[in-house]
Write a protein that holds these residues in place. Sequence first.
Motif, PDB file in Angstrom:
ATOM      1  N   ASN A 143       0.832  -1.279   0.137  1.00 32.59           N
ATOM      2  CA  ASN A 143       0.077  -0.007  -0.026  1.00 32.59           C
ATOM      3  C   ASN A 143       0.880   1.222  -0.064  1.00 32.59           C
ATOM      4  O   ASN A 143       0.535   2.439  -0.749  1.00 32.59           O
ATOM      5  CB  ASN A 143      -0.947  -0.002   1.084  1.00 32.59           C
ATOM      6  CG  ASN A 143      -1.920  -1.095   1.184  1.00 32.59           C
ATOM      7  OD1 ASN A 143      -2.273  -1.698   0.281  1.00 32.59           O
ATOM      8  ND2 ASN A 143      -2.407  -1.444   2.391  1.00 32.59           N
ATOM      9  N   ALA A 144       1.856   1.333   0.664  1.00 34.27           N
ATOM     10  CA  ALA A 144       2.996   2.455   0.920  1.00 34.27           C
ATOM     11  C   ALA A 144       3.417   2.670  -0.583  1.00 34.27           C
ATOM     12  O   ALA A 144       3.483   3.869  -1.126  1.00 34.27           O
ATOM     13  CB  ALA A 144       3.883   2.267   2.077  1.00 34.27           C
ATOM     14  N   ALA A 145       3.859   1.524  -1.114  1.00 33.69           N
ATOM     15  CA  ALA A 145       4.536   1.559  -2.373  1.00 33.69           C
ATOM     16  C   ALA A 145       3.476   2.217  -3.562  1.00 33.69           C
ATOM     17  O   ALA A 145       4.021   2.921  -4.371  1.00 33.69           O
ATOM     18  CB  ALA A 145       4.974   0.146  -3.170  1.00 33.69           C
ATOM     19  N   GLN A 146       2.088   1.788  -3.648  1.00 31.95           N
ATOM     20  CA  GLN A 146       1.093   2.114  -4.385  1.00 31.95           C
ATOM     21  C   GLN A 146       1.107   3.874  -4.374  1.00 31.95           C
ATOM     22  O   GLN A 146       0.822   4.361  -5.380  1.00 31.95           O
ATOM     23  CB  GLN A 146      -0.069   1.369  -4.171  1.00 31.95           C
ATOM     24  CG  GLN A 146       0.166  -0.128  -4.799  1.00 31.95           C
ATOM     25  CD  GLN A 146      -1.051  -0.795  -4.611  1.00 31.95           C
ATOM     26  OE1 GLN A 146      -1.752  -0.802  -3.541  1.00 31.95           O
ATOM     27  NE2 GLN A 146      -1.278  -1.857  -5.284  1.00 31.95           N
ATOM     28  N   ALA A 147       0.947   4.091  -3.233  1.00 32.18           N
ATOM     29  CA  ALA A 147       0.554   5.325  -2.695  1.00 32.18           C
ATOM     30  C   ALA A 147       1.814   6.556  -3.027  1.00 32.18           C
ATOM     31  O   ALA A 147       1.648   7.535  -3.464  1.00 32.18           O
ATOM     32  CB  ALA A 147       0.414   5.688  -1.012  1.00 32.18           C
ATOM     33  N   ALA A 148       2.951   5.666  -2.979  1.00 37.92           N
ATOM     34  CA  ALA A 148       4.157   6.525  -3.809  1.00 37.92           C
ATOM     35  C   ALA A 148       4.532   6.612  -5.197  1.00 37.92           C
ATOM     36  O   ALA A 148       5.346   7.110  -5.563  1.00 37.92           O
ATOM     37  CB  ALA A 148       5.464   6.185  -2.948  1.00 37.92           C
ATOM     38  N   GLY A 149       3.384   5.910  -5.651  1.00 37.23           N
ATOM     39  CA  GLY A 149       3.232   6.022  -7.092  1.00 37.23           C
ATOM     40  C   GLY A 149       4.309   4.968  -8.027  1.00 37.23           C
ATOM     41  O   GLY A 149       4.639   5.134  -9.063  1.00 37.23           O
TER      42      GLY A 149
END
Length: 291
Positions: A143-149
């Motif tokens: 989720n953190a990776a996805q949020a960081a684009g």
Amino acid sequence: MTATMIGVIGGSGLYQIDGLEDARWQAIDTPWGAPSDEILTGTLGGVPMAFLPRHGRGHVHSPTTVPYRANIDALKRLGVTDVVSVSACGSFREEYAPGHFVVVDQFIDRTNARERSFFGTGCVAHVSIAHPTCARLSRTCLNAAQAAGITVHDGGTYLAMEGPQFSSVAESRMFRAWGADVIGMTNMPEARLAREAELCYASIAMVTDYDSWHPDHGAVDITDIIATLTGNAGKGRALARGLPDRLGPDRAPCPCGCDRALDHAILTAPEKRDPDVVARLDSVAGRVLRG
């Protein structure tokens, strides 16, 4: 509930975490020797964090000589509850392209020159690594990776090779046939030891190149790989910055049981345990050995 403390082990290209408050480098002594380097501690978003450069600042340790036991013991000794391993890797899959991240959930261990366990003669234990990463922590990293684009793949098998040389074309083709998705040199025995230390562990593999199986591999210039490595490091730092808000300052018992991995693992009878070995295991396994 216990207090969350996030430990990040940084691989090639990732040598710091941005934005830590009250940041300082600490030297930690362990019964297994010195860790790879001092550990950078501080807080981010109100959550304590610790950062350990796996190869040491200046990249002084080869994959084989990384003091894996000391690294995991030192993080546990500091109070770390959740370990996020970030490492560079090669890809066996066309769709796992350079610059992409992979949230690893399985390993094939081909290392052969490293100490793989905290336990042994004097105190024998067997833990399960059927599922070697923590699903809860891995999902948080996703989720953190996805949020960081970041372009990130959910799940993948990491082939851990001894190194320090890279694989031959024949080996690379064989590893692909085995079902491996990425290849690296450092996540084993790190993941094994984290489980023995009852730490939640997630592995984020940052793809820098296609391994030697790829027909265009030889056409890739080393400067391109270095540029990808540099870009990945920036993405890795962005991912790390997103973890405190998602994990929060308090944590319930791990739903995967990572923090209770030793409940039924130690086989040596209490009266047969070597006191020196037990003393060495105090940080890693004190919860069950003192019970």
